[in-house]
Write an enzyme that holds these catalytic residues in place. Structure first.
Site, PDB file in Angstrom:
ATOM      1  CG  ASP A  33      -2.226   0.745   0.963  1.00  0.00           C
ATOM      2  OD1 ASP A  33      -2.246   1.613   0.063  1.00  0.00           O
ATOM      3  OD2 ASP A  33      -3.217   0.464   1.633  1.00  0.00           O
ATOM      4  CB  CYS A  34       0.517   4.438  -1.636  1.00  0.00           C
ATOM      5  SG  CYS A  34       0.042   3.605  -3.173  1.00  0.00           S
TER       6      CYS A  34
END
Length: 845
Positions: free
Chosen positions: A299-300
């Site tokens: 995930d970022c």
């Protein structure tokens, strides 16, 4: 000095690649015909070679500086090898969405895409063939954008986390709370997105995947920001029993999805993206998720969080090194925020070049399978253009998806309402959603071709209408709102109140503290309904405790309409007028408002115990309205019946050649749910006995949990006067196996279409051994002997009792975590994570 040189070189390449990506002036596909010789002579351009060999060839041609420059979502490529920059972060949750990899124009072509309802709404239709059709449109439009360098070939979708706590801000992105429903949704969605029946490379008509889907988030992610706990540093304590989820297994093991995203949170002390037990032991080893060297993306900014929020490493470089070493292949970053130190991870000795090479081969093999290096002439997906975006078919499907999911929760007979029956009728459209536009799209949305509000729908129907805005999610009922609303209602014959909540109070990074209807809206609805006129409430957004509306005799009807997408207003009026009869079912439990005081969001347990009344319909027995509740405009009589399937698609979405509707007959030949033949289609009879060992030994399915149990024939009779769809749901309850026992569990479902008054539709609900089995404390999936009760519909209309005899059989032997990993809270942690007595106990599958 070597480290400094490496740092400068990598950062320079990253800046260059990011600038090219943002400008949109780069060539999206590598040119294996006219590109540099280092590319055209590379095996990656040989379409007869295997995808693994092709990906390995291009990656092995890179030097270490070039490899490091391609480890982030903003991948630089390498001009020397003719490999263009590539952005791995594209979004398509319910239509193409704004993201670094998706570039919409300001106007004209490529300025919008079809905006379907949010998943929570179209999942409520319990119509898997429709889910597949929606996904097919999304992937077609994604290809249209990628073909003109306005999107990538991989997309961060679907969100498969169960919506187990009503406060979670991202619940509307999911298919709901039930793992069996999510499993069917995931399978159908991935078939439509990737263009393959089971994720295998050679099964699509073109020999290529249509796009690369990413199942997110793995694992235990269902908290954003609650009471001081934030997702970036939250440590979720979850037993092995609960980690063995169906939806994740379907993504990886059964559908071979191209990519999986590891989540922000930690699991039992170890950040997900650095967790080798999750990423290597479970995903790649136990579930065999290695068919195409499938890759994991973070995930970022989740890699940064390993260091900065979880304090699991002493530096960003170490965090990147441990994530790569433990199975995560790509680090997604949010631009202009935190640095994921990829070059420091290598030059600092935290990761080997061999591991880096493996990570890149996994990613580029996915691109090979999507036809990234192939000539356009060899890939029919490359011919998709703007003329296939937001087609009339896509527009109709978006509206159908919204109407199919809408659920009728209360009706005193006022609906369907005949707004124009030869006499004058003025309609009051009141509330914060009555003139909604972008709000109808929900989160993760891109520009829609249009957003048709309820007012727009009233105009198109030629109704005589008046409008007044209403209080928002949290505002007070001021005289401005009240006076305008009451004035409008005075002029009307019928009152339509469009209210609820929107993404300003539930969204990513934004959990709720309150699940009650906003007091200001309830006050206004009470005032309006006291006027003695038909008052119909259309509740938008996620679920709220509707007790005050259900018990208010002046409120004539209540319809849940979620986030209905680009044609949400007309879709709502389709239901209100009876142009479409409602058949949606609640995909989540409607909890009482005081539930938020009963259990903290940080308590991950599903089962009831001290300080926890239980979660989801399986364990919580005090719902305002239960999971799968939904009324109709007619009366249906559901019953078990003898016979074989004959009139509708099955719960796993078998389809005929014409799209939705009944199959021409039982499926023939091998299929992922078990063999064809009499065992698959034989009806279950009341009080029948089935030997566990016989069921398993006669099955040739690749995994025992997919072995078919004899299908269950049912009959649905329309005893009313309105043609309507019917969503048939089969539940199972048993006291077999260890205590405590779930109240019931969804075993199978399907949607029957357009049952005419007086007609009876017959079908069979397919059941697998896996839905009858349970997980023990170690996570092993076991089919236990005992008595099982099958229950049809909500509320239950018919029951059937059957017995499983023989010896208990393990269908899935769950890999145990390493001994040095802590899977129960210490005494010091008990105040944070709930009563100590509830920790370490078995959870539901």
């Amino acid at each position: 000095m070597k480290s400094l040189v490496g740092t400068a070189a990598v950062l320079g390449l990253l800046r260059q690649g990011a600038a090219q990506l943002q400008s949109g002036i780069y060539t999206h596909y590598p040119d294996c015909v006219n590109g540099p010789e280092l590319l055209t002579s590379n095996l990656v351009c040989d379409t007869s070679a295997s995808p693994a060999a092709r990906a390995a060839a291009i990656i092995n041609a890179m030097n270490i500086t070039e490899k490091l420059a391609n480890l982030l979502d903003v991948a630089n490529g390498t001009a020397r090898l003719g490999l263009p920059p590539y952005e791995w972060w594209s979004e398509a949750l319910h239509g193409l969405a704004g993201s670094p990899g998706v570039n919409f124009t300001d106007a004209g072509e490529y300025s919008y895409a079809t905006s379907f309802p949010m998943p929570i709404l179209f999942s409520a239709a319990f119509d898997d063939p429709m889910v597949q059709d929606i996904a097919t449109v999304i992937s077609t439009e994604a290809r249209a954008y990628s073909n003109v360098a306005r999107a990538g070939l991989d997309f961060f979708t679907p969100n498969i986390n169960p919506f187990k706590d009503p406060r979670w801000g991202r619940g509307s992105e999911t298919p709901g709370e039930d793992p069996t429903r999510i499993q069917g949704y995931v399978r159908s969605l991935l078939i439509g997105l990737e263009g393959t029946d089971d994720g295998a490379f050679n099964t699509s008509g073109s020999g290529q995947k249509k796009m690369i889907a990413t199942c997110k988030h793995f694992a235990g992610y269902d908290l954003e920001d609650w009471d001081g706990y934030i997702r970036y540093g939250f440590d979720a304590f979850i037993t092995s029993q609960d980690l063995a989820g169906k939806s994740r297994r379907t993504c990886a093991r059964d559908q071979n999805v191209g990519s999986i995203m590891c989540s922000y949170n930690a699991i039992n002390g170890i950040p997900s993206c650095a967790n080798s037990y999750l990423q290597e032991t479970i995903l790649r080893e136990h579930w065999g998720w290695t068919t195409d060297n499938n890759y994991i993306t973070s995930d970022c900014n989740a890699i940064w969080d390993i260091y900065a929020n979880h304090n699991y490493t002493t530096s960003s470089a170490a965090a990147e090194g441990i994530s790569l070493t433990n199975g995560c292949d790509n680090a997604c970053i949010v631009a202009n925020t935190y640095v994921t130190d990829v070059n420091g991870s290598y030059y600092g000795g935290f990761v080997s070049e061999e591991v880096i090479t493996t990570a890149l081969i996994r990613q580029y093999e996915a691109l090979v399978i999507a036809g990234y290096f192939d000539p356009a002439s060899s890939n029919p997906y490359r011919a998709i253009g703007w003329d296939q975006v937001n087609t009339p078919y896509a527009q109709a499907l978006a509206r159908t998806a919204a109407t199919e999911g809408m659920a009728l929760l209360k009706n005193d007979g006022v609906l369907p309402y005949k707004f124009a029956n030869g006499t004058a009728c003025t309609v009051a459209l009141i509330g914060m959603w009555a003139n909604a536009s972008y709000q109808m799209q929900g989160g993760y949305s891109g520009p829609a071709p249009y957003t048709h509000s309820p007012i727009y729908a009233a105009q198109q129907l030629g109704l005589d209408w008046v409008y007044a805005n209403g209080p928002t999610n949290e505002s007070t009922l001021t005289s401005n709102f009240s006076d305008a609303a009451m004035s409008a209602a005075q002029k009307a014959d019928v009152i339509l109140y469009f209210g609820g909540i929107d993404i300003s109070v539930e969204s990513e990074a934004n959990d709720r503290y309150d699940i009650a209807w906003p007091e200001s809206q309830l006050e206004l609805i009470g005032n309006l309904s006291s006027m003695g006129k038909p008052t119909i409430v259309i509740q938008m957004g996620s679920m709220l405790d509707a007790t005050p509306l259900l018990t208010n005799s002046n409120v004539s009807a209540l319809v849940w309409a979620g986030y209905p997408g680009q044609d949400g207003g007309p879709a709502a009026f389709d239901i209100l007028t009876g142009a479409v009869a409602p058949a949606g079912r609640l995909p989540v439990t409607m909890y009482p408002s005081n539930y938020v005081n009963e259990v903290p969001m940080t308590n991950m347990s599903l089962r009831p115990g001290p300080g926890n009344p239980g979660r989801t319909y399986k364990w919580f027995n005090d719902a305002v309205l239960p999971f799968a509740y939904g009324l109709h405009y007619t009366t249906f009589k559901a019953s078990f019946s003898p016979g074989t399937p004959s009139s509708s698609s099955s719960n796993y979405g078998y389809r005929n050649g014409n799209g939705w509707g009944p199959p021409s007959g039982p499926p023939s030949g091998p299929n992922p749910w078990g063999p064809s033949g009499p065992n698959h289609w034989a009806p279950a009879s009341p009080h029948a006995k089935y030997n566990i060992q016989t069921l398993i030994s006669s099955c040739s399915a690749p995994h025992p949990d997919l072995c078919p149990f004899p299908s269950v024939p049912i009959s649905i009779h329309n005893a009313g006067s309105t043609t309507s769809d019917f969503s048939a749901l089969l539940f199972v309850s048993s006291t077999a196996g260890p205590t405590p026992y779930p109240l019931k569990s969804l075993a199978s479902y399907t949607r029957l279409h357009s049952i005419a008054p007086g007609a009876t539709a017959s079908t069979s609900l397919n059941v697998t051994l896996g839905v009858l089995a349970r997980r023990d404390e170690s996570g092993n999936q076991i089919l236990y002997p005992g008595s099982y009760t099958l229950m049809l519909d909500v509320p239950t209309q018919a029951t059937m009792v059957l017995d499983l005899v023989g010896q208990a059989a393990v269908l899935d032997l769950w890999p145990q975590p390493p001994a040095n990993e802590t899977y129960a809270a210490t005494v010091a942690e008990c105040p944070l994570y709930g009563p100590c007595a509830a920790l370490g106990q078995p959870l539901a599958d």
